[in-house]
Enzyme design. Structure first.
Site, mmCIF file in Angstrom:
data_model
loop_
_atom_site.group_PDB
_atom_site.id
_atom_site.type_symbol
_atom_site.label_atom_id
_atom_site.label_comp_id
_atom_site.label_asym_id
_atom_site.label_seq_id
_atom_site.Cartn_x
_atom_site.Cartn_y
_atom_site.Cartn_z
ATOM 1 C CE1 TYR A 142 -2.659 -2.875 0.229
ATOM 2 C CE2 TYR A 142 -4.029 -1.587 1.665
ATOM 3 C CZ TYR A 142 -4.910 -2.642 1.109
ATOM 4 O OH TYR A 142 -5.194 -3.786 0.788
ATOM 5 C CE LYS A 191 1.067 -17.874 -2.567
ATOM 6 N NZ LYS A 191 0.279 -18.527 -2.886
ATOM 7 C CG ASP A 247 -7.424 -4.425 3.907
ATOM 8 O OD1 ASP A 247 -7.989 -3.702 4.655
ATOM 9 O OD2 ASP A 247 -7.432 -3.252 2.587
ATOM 10 C CG ASP A 251 -13.130 -6.475 5.653
ATOM 11 O OD1 ASP A 251 -12.788 -5.054 6.268
ATOM 12 O OD2 ASP A 251 -13.671 -5.640 3.925
HETATM 13 C C1 IPM Z 1 -9.063 -0.336 5.925
HETATM 14 C C2 IPM Z 1 -9.512 0.387 5.042
HETATM 15 C C3 IPM Z 1 -8.105 0.966 3.935
HETATM 16 C C4 IPM Z 1 -7.553 -0.288 3.981
HETATM 17 C C5 IPM Z 1 -8.267 1.659 2.955
HETATM 18 C C6 IPM Z 1 -9.960 2.293 3.009
HETATM 19 C C7 IPM Z 1 -7.396 2.292 2.692
HETATM 20 O O1 IPM Z 1 -9.898 -0.599 3.621
HETATM 21 O O2 IPM Z 1 -9.193 0.112 7.161
HETATM 22 O O3 IPM Z 1 -9.384 -1.771 6.160
HETATM 23 O O4 IPM Z 1 -7.170 -0.786 3.413
HETATM 24 O O5 IPM Z 1 -6.318 0.307 5.088
HETATM 25 MG MG MG Z 2 -9.725 -2.891 4.848
#
Ligand code: IPM
Ligand code: MG
Length: 356
Positions: A142, A191, A247, A251
């Protein structure tokens, strides 16, 4: 205590959920004799509209001057067409980097009241879900160079994934230190069968693990980890991983516990000043409708009290109040179940504040 909190309401449901967290913080201040001063900060889409920049320097300076930062969410369809550096998300990435917040903790814990909201089979859920994703937050793919060039009549895009040993070392230590306070198990997710960065992660973590003989250390490829998370999440205690894998997996992890709306997070660097935000996004589809679940933000505020201000009792009181509201059957739309009492965003905030 007197504390200044930089407050970033952001976009979409951000303002609604942050208002509920402030309601709860004000109740804490009143009960425990603290003074919280809030300093409004524009970041994300709202900052683009007002200032033409997702994070103007003056806004970053306000965050750096505060004792801590509370954030709702940023982004939305309105700003999706903008080039990368001008997008709302870039404001968030720059804020994390500008504050040096390399360590992102995302707990995935099943609230027993929400067990039936988990998409997993009861036989899996019954084994318990209580783990923590420790995500490296200000390096990796990122933050490497992003570019798109023309080559041989077509566009070619690259995103560079880069990790230096010291960046792995500092997040690795957080993982082991955190595991020592939990069930003493660390799983490095990477990985390493393909990526050099992952092989470097493993080499650095091998060095650190020698200092923590009590911690059971294991490694897992990220593809397998994403499968193991749904097969048997009870096997995990602390997962330590890079920016992108963290990330994605956080989720997935959040959904196992029923709803992403309940998951808080902390982002810290070397000092006590941190940033606290729910892990869900700005949910533009339900923005302005008083429907969102404010609990992820309220629990983020609780993490702020504990980790940045050392207010352990106050943080525990907020968690207990959330627990009571759930026990009393209150549910926002994302976690509604038969026989429960529907609550709007503000009703949930009121209910939690009233139970403090
Ligand atoms: C998170 C979000 C962010 C990230 C985005 C909005 C840049 O998905 O906090 O997980 O990828 O870190
Ligand atoms: Mg995220």
């Amino acid at each position: 205590m007197n504390k200044t909190i930089a407050v970033i309401r952001g976009d979409g449901i951000g303002p609604e959920i942050v208002n509920e967290a402030i309601k709860v913080l004000d109740k804490i201040a009143e009960k425990y004799g603290h003074t919280f001063t809030y300093d409004d900060v524009d970041m994300g889409g709202i900052a683009i509209d007002k200032w033409g920049d997702p994070l103007p320097q003056a806004m970053l300076d306000k965050c750096l001057a505060a004792d801590s930062v509370l954030l709702g969410a940023v982004g939305g369809p309105k700003w999706e067409g903008l080039p990368g550096p001008q997008r709302p998300e870039k404001g968030l990435l720059r804020l994390r980097a500008g504050m040096g917040l390399y360590s992102n903790l995302r707990p995935a814990k099943l609230w027993p009241q929400l067990a039936q909201a988990s998409p997993l089979k009861p036989s899996i859920v019954e084994k318990g879900i209580d783990f923590l994703v420790v995500r490296e937050l200000i390096s990796g793919i990122y933050f490497g160079e992003h570019k798109t060039v023309e080559e041989n009549g077509e566009k070619v895009a690259t995103d560079v994934m880069l990790y230096a040993e010291h960046e792995i070392e500092r997040i690795g230590r957080i993982a082991f230190e955190t595991a020592m306070k939990r069930r003493k198990k660390v799983t490095c997710v990477d990985k390493a069968n393909v990526l050099d960065t992952s092989r470097l992660w493993r080499a650095v973590l091998h060095r650190i693990k020698e200092e923590y003989p009590e911690v059971e250390y294991g490694e897992m490829f990220v593809d397998n980890a994403s499968m193991q998370l749904v097969k048997d999440p009870s096997q995990f205690d602390v997962i330590v991983t890079g920016n992108m894998f963290g990330d994605i997996l956080s989720d997935e992890a959040s959904m196992l516990t029923g709803t992403i709306g309940m998951i808080p997070s902390s982002s810290l660097g070397d000092g006590t000043r941190g940033m606290y935000e729910p892990i869900h996004g700005s949910a533009p589809d339900i923005a302005g409708q008083n429907k969102a679940n404010p609990i992820g933000t309220i629990l983020s505020a609780a993490m702020m009290l504990k980790y940045s201000f050392g207010m352990d009792a106050e943080a525990a009181a907020i968690e207990a109040a959330v627990n009571k509201a759930l026990n009393d059957g209150l549910r926002t739309a994302d976690m509604m179940a038969e026989g429960c009492i529907p609550a709007s965003c503000s009703e949930m905030g009121d209910a939690i504040a009233a139970r403090l």
